[in-house]
Design a protein around this motif. Structure first.
Motif, PDB file in Angstrom:
ATOM      1  N   LEU A   1       0.821  -1.204   0.000  1.00  0.00           N
ATOM      2  CA  LEU A   1       0.000   0.000   0.000  1.00  0.00           C
ATOM      3  C   LEU A   1       0.862   1.264   0.000  1.00  0.00           C
ATOM      4  O   LEU A   1       0.634   2.186  -0.799  1.00  0.00           O
ATOM      5  CB  LEU A   1      -0.946  -0.001   1.207  1.00  0.00           C
ATOM      6  N   LEU A   2       1.854   1.314   0.851  1.00  0.00           N
ATOM      7  CA  LEU A   2       2.734   2.480   0.924  1.00  0.00           C
ATOM      8  C   LEU A   2       3.512   2.670  -0.379  1.00  0.00           C
ATOM      9  O   LEU A   2       3.653   3.795  -0.879  1.00  0.00           O
ATOM     10  CB  LEU A   2       3.703   2.349   2.102  1.00  0.00           C
ATOM     11  N   THR A   3       4.006   1.586  -0.950  1.00  0.00           N
ATOM     12  CA  THR A   3       4.760   1.671  -2.205  1.00  0.00           C
ATOM     13  C   THR A   3       3.882   2.213  -3.321  1.00  0.00           C
ATOM     14  O   THR A   3       4.309   3.076  -4.103  1.00  0.00           O
ATOM     15  CB  THR A   3       5.323   0.285  -2.575  1.00  0.00           C
ATOM     16  N   LYS A   4       2.652   1.745  -3.391  1.00  0.00           N
ATOM     17  CA  LYS A   4       1.730   2.233  -4.430  1.00  0.00           C
ATOM     18  C   LYS A   4       1.342   3.684  -4.180  1.00  0.00           C
ATOM     19  O   LYS A   4       1.208   4.468  -5.124  1.00  0.00           O
ATOM     20  CB  LYS A   4       0.502   1.333  -4.496  1.00  0.00           C
ATOM     21  N   ALA A   5       1.180   4.060  -2.915  1.00  0.00           N
ATOM     22  CA  ALA A   5       0.838   5.446  -2.594  1.00  0.00           C
ATOM     23  C   ALA A   5       1.987   6.386  -2.969  1.00  0.00           C
ATOM     24  O   ALA A   5       1.762   7.449  -3.567  1.00  0.00           O
ATOM     25  CB  ALA A   5       0.501   5.577  -1.108  1.00  0.00           C
ATOM     26  N   VAL A   6       3.212   5.999  -2.640  1.00  0.00           N
ATOM     27  CA  VAL A   6       4.373   6.840  -2.961  1.00  0.00           C
ATOM     28  C   VAL A   6       4.575   6.930  -4.471  1.00  0.00           C
ATOM     29  O   VAL A   6       4.809   8.020  -5.014  1.00  0.00           O
ATOM     30  CB  VAL A   6       5.649   6.328  -2.250  1.00  0.00           C
ATOM     31  N   SER A   7       4.473   5.809  -5.166  1.00  0.00           N
ATOM     32  CA  SER A   7       4.656   5.864  -6.625  1.00  0.00           C
ATOM     33  C   SER A   7       3.542   6.687  -7.270  1.00  0.00           C
ATOM     34  O   SER A   7       3.789   7.422  -8.228  1.00  0.00           O
ATOM     35  CB  SER A   7       4.764   4.463  -7.230  1.00  0.00           C
ATOM     36  N   SER A   8       2.326   6.615  -6.730  1.00  0.00           N
ATOM     37  CA  SER A   8       1.228   7.450  -7.237  1.00  0.00           C
ATOM     38  C   SER A   8       1.518   8.923  -7.006  1.00  0.00           C
ATOM     39  O   SER A   8       1.271   9.760  -7.877  1.00  0.00           O
ATOM     40  CB  SER A   8      -0.093   7.076  -6.557  1.00  0.00           C
ATOM     41  N   ALA A   9       2.046   9.239  -5.830  1.00  0.00           N
ATOM     42  CA  ALA A   9       2.368  10.628  -5.515  1.00  0.00           C
ATOM     43  C   ALA A   9       3.435  11.175  -6.458  1.00  0.00           C
ATOM     44  O   ALA A   9       3.291  12.272  -7.014  1.00  0.00           O
ATOM     45  CB  ALA A   9       2.837  10.742  -4.063  1.00  0.00           C
ATOM     46  N   VAL A  10       4.500  10.411  -6.646  1.00  0.00           N
ATOM     47  CA  VAL A  10       5.614  10.863  -7.486  1.00  0.00           C
ATOM     48  C   VAL A  10       5.163  11.044  -8.934  1.00  0.00           C
ATOM     49  O   VAL A  10       5.422  12.085  -9.565  1.00  0.00           O
ATOM     50  CB  VAL A  10       6.805   9.878  -7.399  1.00  0.00           C
ATOM     51  N   LEU A  11       4.466  10.054  -9.471  1.00  0.00           N
ATOM     52  CA  LEU A  11       4.056  10.141 -10.877  1.00  0.00           C
ATOM     53  C   LEU A  11       2.967  11.186 -11.083  1.00  0.00           C
ATOM     54  O   LEU A  11       2.921  11.836 -12.134  1.00  0.00           O
ATOM     55  CB  LEU A  11       3.634   8.766 -11.388  1.00  0.00           C
ATOM     56  N   SER A  12       2.110  11.388 -10.097  1.00  0.00           N
ATOM     57  CA  SER A  12       1.091  12.449 -10.193  1.00  0.00           C
ATOM     58  C   SER A  12       1.756  13.820 -10.224  1.00  0.00           C
ATOM     59  O   SER A  12       1.377  14.689 -11.015  1.00  0.00           O
ATOM     60  CB  SER A  12       0.117  12.359  -9.018  1.00  0.00           C
ATOM     61  N   ALA A  13       2.732  14.026  -9.352  1.00  0.00           N
ATOM     62  CA  ALA A  13       3.452  15.293  -9.328  1.00  0.00           C
ATOM     63  C   ALA A  13       4.195  15.517 -10.646  1.00  0.00           C
ATOM     64  O   ALA A  13       4.194  16.638 -11.182  1.00  0.00           O
ATOM     65  CB  ALA A  13       4.433  15.317  -8.154  1.00  0.00           C
ATOM     66  N   LEU A  14       4.802  14.476 -11.174  1.00  0.00           N
ATOM     67  CA  LEU A  14       5.494  14.596 -12.461  1.00  0.00           C
ATOM     68  C   LEU A  14       4.521  14.962 -13.579  1.00  0.00           C
ATOM     69  O   LEU A  14       4.859  15.733 -14.480  1.00  0.00           O
ATOM     70  CB  LEU A  14       6.237  13.307 -12.797  1.00  0.00           C
ATOM     71  N   GLY A  15       3.302  14.412 -13.523  1.00  0.00           N
ATOM     72  CA  GLY A  15       2.282  14.757 -14.513  1.00  0.00           C
ATOM     73  C   GLY A  15       1.923  16.234 -14.455  1.00  0.00           C
ATOM     74  O   GLY A  15       1.766  16.894 -15.482  1.00  0.00           O
TER      75      GLY A  15
END
Length: 193
Positions: free
Chosen positions: A30-44
């Motif tokens: 869950l944490l890994t998916k949340a962090v990767s979502s945060a990073v890729l969302s910010a990059l978007g």
């Protein structure tokens, strides 16, 4: 520190990064998916700013606004990552792959039941993070929601068909996040209208 995390894998950097990601995905999904979502969302969101800046004035030296990517990171960490993680788990239980027409049922559930409120949640949370009132939210919904939902259906329907039916469960959020990198760039540009 966990012993498994303290020993770095050997090999080329991409291989080491993938091994580290897979380990974190196994230990803390869950944490890994949340962090990767945060990073890729910010990059978007950053990508949206770069595209917008180049569209207006190529080579412009206007600085990037980091508040937008921060809002997208918060949304990705608190909503996209966790909700997607649980949605895919629930979907597997609700419509197992051996059910007749499972592929179509899963896709219809995602596109017609989940996508509209998830997009509405995006608009609402972004409105809150921007410090705007409900009248601004209503205006954004009036002017941008239907356009964004139609684009969502166009872009995400084939993506989600592949994701839900062919991508292994542990990689579905990441697969969606990689496509969402460009989707969030689109949404960020829609929100500026």
């Amino acid at each position: 520190m966990c012993p498994a995390l303290s020993k770095p894998p050997s090999g080329p950097l991409p291989q080491r990064l993938l091994a580290r990601y897979l380990l974190l995905l196994r230990l803390h999904p869950l944490l890994t998916k949340a962090v990767s979502s945060a990073v890729l969302s910010a990059l978007g969101s950053l990508l949206s700013q770069v595209i917008e800046r180049n569209r207006k004035k190529p080579g412009s030296s206007k600085s990037l606004d980091l508040s937008g990517p921060l809002r997208f990171a918060i949304y990705g960490f608190l909503f996209t990552g966790p909700l997607s993680h649980y949605f895919y788990l629930y979907l597997e239980q609700l419509i197992p792959s051996n059910v007749p027409f499972a592929m179509v049922k899963r896709l219809l559930l995602d596109r017609l039941v989940v996508a509209p409120p998830f997009l509405l949640l995006f608009f609402f949370v972004m409105n809150l993070l921007e410090g705007k009132d409900l009248s601004a939210f209503a205006e954004k919904i009036k002017n941008g929601y239907w356009v964004a939902l139609k684009m969502n259906w166009k872009l995400w329907t084939p993506v989600q068909f592949i994701n839900i039916n062919y991508v292994p469960m542990q990689f579905r959020v990441l697969f969606g996040n990689l496509v969402a990198l460009f989707w969030f760039a689109y949404l960020a540009s829609i929100r500026k209208r």
